[in-house]
Design an enzyme around this catalytic site. Structure first.
Site, PDB file in Angstrom:
ATOM      1  N   GLY A 571     -22.091  30.850  25.919  1.00 22.33           N
ATOM      2  CA  GLY A 571     -23.325  31.616  25.956  1.00 22.33           C
ATOM      3  C   GLY A 571     -24.449  30.839  26.585  1.00 22.33           C
ATOM      4  N   GLY A 573     -28.370  30.575  25.796  1.00 24.15           N
ATOM      5  CA  GLY A 573     -29.489  30.996  24.951  1.00 24.15           C
ATOM      6  C   GLY A 573     -30.799  30.679  25.613  1.00 24.15           C
ATOM      7  N   GLY A 574     -31.869  31.009  24.936  1.00 27.42           N
ATOM      8  CA  GLY A 574     -33.196  30.785  25.474  1.00 27.42           C
ATOM      9  C   GLY A 574     -33.468  29.313  25.735  1.00 27.42           C
ATOM     10  N   PHE A 575     -32.754  28.464  25.038  1.00 25.11           N
ATOM     11  CA  PHE A 575     -33.052  27.040  25.145  1.00 25.11           C
ATOM     12  C   PHE A 575     -31.972  26.265  25.871  1.00 25.11           C
ATOM     13  CE2 PHE A 575     -35.671  28.498  21.705  1.00 25.11           C
ATOM     14  CZ  PHE A 575     -36.871  27.846  21.934  1.00 25.11           C
ATOM     15  N   GLY A 576     -30.981  26.992  26.394  1.00 20.86           N
ATOM     16  CA  GLY A 576     -29.948  26.291  27.131  1.00 20.86           C
ATOM     17  C   GLY A 576     -28.574  26.822  26.830  1.00 20.86           C
ATOM     18  N   LYS A 592     -25.189  23.334  21.421  1.00 18.69           N
ATOM     19  CA  LYS A 592     -26.260  23.891  22.241  1.00 18.69           C
ATOM     20  C   LYS A 592     -26.890  22.732  23.008  1.00 18.69           C
ATOM     21  CE  LYS A 592     -29.073  27.147  20.624  1.00 18.69           C
ATOM     22  NZ  LYS A 592     -29.477  28.269  21.472  1.00 18.69           N
ATOM     23  N   ASP A 689     -37.472  34.947  17.172  1.00 20.85           N
ATOM     24  CA  ASP A 689     -36.602  35.521  18.203  1.00 20.85           C
ATOM     25  C   ASP A 689     -35.356  36.142  17.580  1.00 20.85           C
ATOM     26  OD1 ASP A 689     -35.805  36.297  20.684  1.00 20.85           O
ATOM     27  OD2 ASP A 689     -35.072  34.334  21.314  1.00 20.85           O
TER      28      ASP A 689
END
Ligand code: NAG
Ligand code: NAG
Ligand code: NAG
Ligand code: NAG
Ligand code: NAG
Ligand code: NAG
Ligand code: NAG
Length: 889
Positions: A571, A573-576, A592, A689
């Protein structure tokens, strides 16, 4: 108040004070500075003061004069009691001197430590009207020698403290807790209290109703445990039984099939022969209030406090119907509300007094058609049964059901048998009844099989095939009605296993990992080379402090993720990006890789990771630790096998795999997780979020929230370094957050509301577009609700299997959560209470906010064109009901 308000807490403070002033419970509250939770010899509790439990101040102990019924002329009776602090209608949960009130007003009474160590309620003349027993060591016999005297002196130093769980404990230095109110309940069982018997001390904790509303003196009804056979709870009117819960069957009380643990409430029953047997329950929240009472008209009730309506809502109540009446149909009679008359006889039995039976009095019971032959008998199966009372039954937990049958056949006195542990099919456990079978009823759902012995001639024709049939049927009948329960149980076991794993991991592999390369050893050198400014920060810092920071070697992570192979990427995500991996100990992880550089130094980063790692809840994805490689930072999470909710919800093929039951479980789980983040955790985190792709699902489809606290780890909670666009996701963002960048717990509530509506409808808020009516999902939900057609909203793929009541409740809660005005949205604790209440009275929603929906293409354009309806709802918002004491903290 300016509409653009940069920092939310600042706006919150004056409001909070105002709320506290307005809503703080008025009765007998002493000045804030002087509250205490302890009574000592030096500081007795006078009639005009109260104790408030430390912490959240959930309970108050003090003197009160109940509002007595007018015909009782006495008046002026004062009792020492404990009640809930934060709710306006005083709800007393415990009374000390219920049998001996202090006559006259409260001001004269006091609660104090006596010389012999008793804690006593005294009247204005100093006469003792009620006292706890003095600590054992201070009895006169023991005080002859020096030791006794010292003990007596210690006893005089006894203290009484009101704990946050509502327990009043008496402590003596050196002897610990010598008495507690939880051991002497009145009419209320609070979370954590035990209802049952301690065989070692002979203590029988039972509930006894008040005599009437406003009269706390002992009443007619008691609720207590009978430990004989398999323990069963009985309601008594004076000394006569009026209702039995059915014996404990390893999973529940067999007469209360719908009493199951849910996301909020967990029930516990312990039966340890020779030690203790008790029932108790717990609530998985610090903020939700619940109580279990025997009321003065003989009803056992569970009530939940609903913030919004400011009232107690009835969760359930027993006895429920005629068949709950004790021994309603006599020996061998089976009660069922499905038929008329309600009484029937077990197969092979006939009414003992046919005339009375015809007159609908079944209490005489039934008689066997053919006496038992002993050597040549068989069994007939009764399904969905509340088991007969078991005082004379024998229980053998080592016998399987087949062995149970054999044992029953061998014993000529045995009349019936059943499984004594239905918590999992096939688990051993055997009940055998040797006396008459009494207090049986048959349910349409739930209950369990009972095998009743009959003479051969009374048996249905082909015994063997009937029994095989009944055996498979039995399996089905145990499995099907308890699917929910079993799922919960599995989830419970799964969590236990996880916890256990975690504990073991903490005990062995992790420390060794840390020991091989000390926390600030090699990894830090790498960090220093890439991040010189951070280096200076932690050089001065004690290294040992970081021992509890779960830290992973870069090599380990690289090996686990196959060097961040594209095949392992699961995936973005918004942060990487996020990668899956397998540690060499076999544990699956998700890594992550934080792509952007944090605004924080290494030390702050580590501190945040440590804090976030401490957040543990069954509905949060667990952060296992972090990994630092030069300037790169990674977060290591537990791996969720079913990925995220959106991969099921918005996929035509897979969405039918999420039955309504699962969806409802998911909604509940998410609510619990957010409640924990908002109120029950140490950190009070706003997620910011929440969306379907941030809800992960474990093997059993239990929801776990991910990505919480990441904004914090990035240090973006306060800084303007990152625009608000990055943190939230359009379609889920509340209007005040999307437009003004103002966020609060109520912004999460909004996102939760969107999620609920998505889960019910199986449609994406942003992706949904009703071609004819130009509607987004929220507006669509609102239109249907307003027109009374909410059931059309549900995902068609599950429409057949859903529970209409639950669906409607969820839609209404969803709409309440997406109200434009944050004030009008409920708190998460109110949401969880509403979700778990059977028939909550929910407020009517106004038209929800749509601006984020209209806004989705174009970033920040302010949207001031309000609908007239929205305006109308706006105007009366001053008298809003969502304002509660709890949210003002
Ligand atoms: C409470 O009563 C005691 C004695 O009756 C008195 O000394 C004290 O001032 C009173 N306190 C308050 C707050 O009224
Ligand atoms: C403890 O002392 C009080 C008065 O000092 C007395 O009324 C009470 O009976 C004593 N309790 C016992 C159990 O001796
Ligand atoms: C009781 O408390 C007093 C004052 O705190 C202390 O001086 C005394 O030693 C205590 N007595 C005992 C037996 O603990
Ligand atoms: C007891 O509970 C029942 C139903 O749960 C209710 O109808 C009744 O009014 C209650 N009695 C009192 C005295 O509160
Ligand atoms: C039971 O039945 C069997 C045969 O069906 C018979 O032989 C036996 O005598 C009977 N026993 C009694 C106690 O009636
Ligand atoms: C249990 O046995 C006793 C004595 O035989 C009897 O009086 C009592 O009624 C029996 N209770 C039940 C529930 O069968
Ligand atoms: C009932 O069965 C379950 C599962 O086999 C087991 O864990 C539990 O300990 C059993 N309960 C009792 C009281 O034996």
């Amino acid at each position: 108040m300016p509409r653009r308000c940069p920092v939310c807490p600042r706006r919150g403070v004056p409001l909070l004070l105002l709320l506290l002033l307005l809503l703080a419970p008025a009765p007998a509250a002493s000045a804030p500075g002087t509250t205490t939770d302890t009574v000592t010899a030096a500081a007795p509790l006078s009639g005009n003061r109260t104790l408030v439990s430390a912490g959240r101040g959930k309970f108050v102990l003090g003197f009160f004069a109940p509002d007595r019924a007018p015909e009782d002329g006495a008046g002026g009776r004062t009792y020492l009691g404990i009640w809930f602090n934060r709710i306006p209608a005083r709800t007393v949960v415990w009374v000390a001197n219920r049998g001996s009130p202090v006559l006259g007003p409260a001001a004269g009474a006091a609660f104090r430590v006596l010389a012999n160590g008793s804690l006593a309620v005294v009247d204005s003349d100093g006469a003792v009207v009620w006292a706890t027993p003095p600590p054992p060591s201070s009895s006169p016999a023991a005080s002859d020698d020096g030791i006794g005297a010292a003990a007596a002196a210690a006893a005089a130093n006894a203290t009484a403290q009101l704990l946050e769980n509502g327990n009043l404990v008496v402590r003596v230095p050196g002897a610990g807790v010598v008495w507690q109110s939880f051991d002497h309940p009145t009419d209320t069982l609070l979370p954590g209290m035990k209802l049952g018997i301690d065989f070692r001390t002979g203590l029988d904790r039972h509930l006894n109703s008040w005599r009437g509303p406003g009269d706390p003196s002992p009443g007619e009804y008691s609720f207590r445990l009978d430990p004989r056979g398999s323990p069963e709870l009985f309601l008594y009117r004076w000394s006569a039984r009026t209702y039995g819960s059915g014996p404990w069957n390893g999973f529940q009380f067999s007469g209360v099939p719908n009493l199951k643990s849910n996301a909020l409430l967990t029930f516990r029953f312990v039966s340890a022969p020779g030690a203790e047997a008790f029932y108790s329950y717990g609530i998985d929240s610090d903020t939700v209030l619940t109580r279990f009472v025997v009321n003065s008209s003989g009803q056992i009730q569970r009530l939940m406090w609903i913030d919004m309506t400011q009232s107690w809502s009835l969760f359930w109540s027993y006895p429920l119907d005629e068949c709950d009446g004790y021994r309603a149909c006599g020996p061998y009679g089976v009660c069922s509300v499905e038929r008329s008359p309600i009484c029937g006889c077990a197969p092979g039995f006939d009414p003992r007094f046919p005339a009375e039976w015809a007159l609908r009095d079944g209490s005489g019971g039934c008689r066997r058609r053919t006496e038992l032959n002993c050597t040549d008998d068989g069994f007939t199966t009764l399904t969905n049964m509340k088991l007969p009372e078991s005082a004379n039954a024998t229980v053998d937990m080592s016998l399987s059901l087949d062995e149970c049958r054999q044992a029953c056949l061998r014993n000529c006195a045995c009349r019936a048998y059943a499984s004594a542990n239905v918590s999992s099919p096939g688990a051993p456990g055997c009940f055998m009844w040797t006396g008459d079978l009494l207090d049986m009823r048959q349910f349409s759902n739930g209950g369990q099989n009972l095998f009743v012995r009959l003479a051969k001639s009374d048996l249905p024709l082909s015994t063997s095939s009937a029994e095989i049939h009944s055996r498979t049927k039995r399996l089905a009948e145990i499995i099907v009605p308890s699917v929910v329960g079993l799922l919960l149980l599995l989830a419970g076991i799964y969590i236990c296993v996880l916890k256990d794993k975690k504990r073991r991991k903490e005990a062995t592999p992790l420390p060794s990992r840390n020991a091989q390369s000390t926390p600030f050893g090699r990894r830090n050198q790498i960090a220093a080379s890439g991040d010189a400014q951070d280096d200076s920060l932690h050089n001065g810092q004690g290294n040992n402090k970081d021992c509890d920071l779960p830290s992973f070697d870069v090599e380990k992570i690289q090996a686990a993720t196959d060097n961040f192979s594209i095949h392992n990427k699961i995936g973005q995500g918004g942060f990487g990006p996020v990668y899956m991996g397998k540690l060499d100990n076999g544990q699956d992880i998700a890594v992550k890789r934080l792509s952007r550089r944090s605004t924080q130094g290494l030390r702050e980063f580590k501190n945040e990771v440590k804090l976030i790692a401490k957040l543990q809840h069954r509905n949060l994805v667990r952060l296992l630790g972090c990994c630092i490689d030069g300037s790169e930072r990674m977060l290591v999470y537990e791996y969720m096998h079913n990925r995220s909710l959106n991969t099921f919800l918005f996929n035509e093929e897979r969405q039918s795999m999420l039955s309504w039951e699962k969806r409802f479980n998911i909604i509940n789980g998410i609510a619990r997780g957010i409640l924990y983040l908002h109120q029950d955790s140490v950190l009070r985190i706003i997620h910011r979020d929440l969306k379907a792709s941030n809800i992960l699902l474990d093997k059993d489809m239990n929801p776990k929230i991910s990505d919480f606290g990441v904004a914090r780890i990035f240090g973006t909670d306060q800084t303007a370094g990152y625009t608000k666009k990055v943190v939230g996701t359009y379609g889920y963002m509340s209007p005040e957050y999307a437009m003004d960048g103002v966020f609060s717990t109520k912004s999460d509530v909004f996102s939760f509301g969107v999620l609920v509506l998505e889960i019910v409808s199986g449609k994406k808020n942003r992706g949904f577009y009703h071609t004819e009516l130009d509607l987004n999902l929220l507006r669509y939900a609102w239109r249907l609700w307003r027109d009374g057609q909410s059931l059309d909203f549900i995902d068609p793929s599950i429409a057949d299997t859903s529970n209409a009541m639950e669906v409607l409740k969820c839609i209404q809660i969803g709409l309440l959560c997406v109200q434009e005005q944050p004030k009008r949205r409920p708190t998460m604790s109110a949401v969880t209470t509403m979700l778990t209440s059977e028939n909550p009275t929910l407020p009517e929603p106004c038209e929800p906010a749509f601006s984020t929906g209209r806004n989705h293409g174009g970033g920040d354009d302010d949207d001031n064109g309000e609908d007239p309806e929205t305006k109308a709802c706006r105007s009366d918002s001053a008298s809003s009901w969502t304002v509660t004491v709890e949210e003002g903290r």
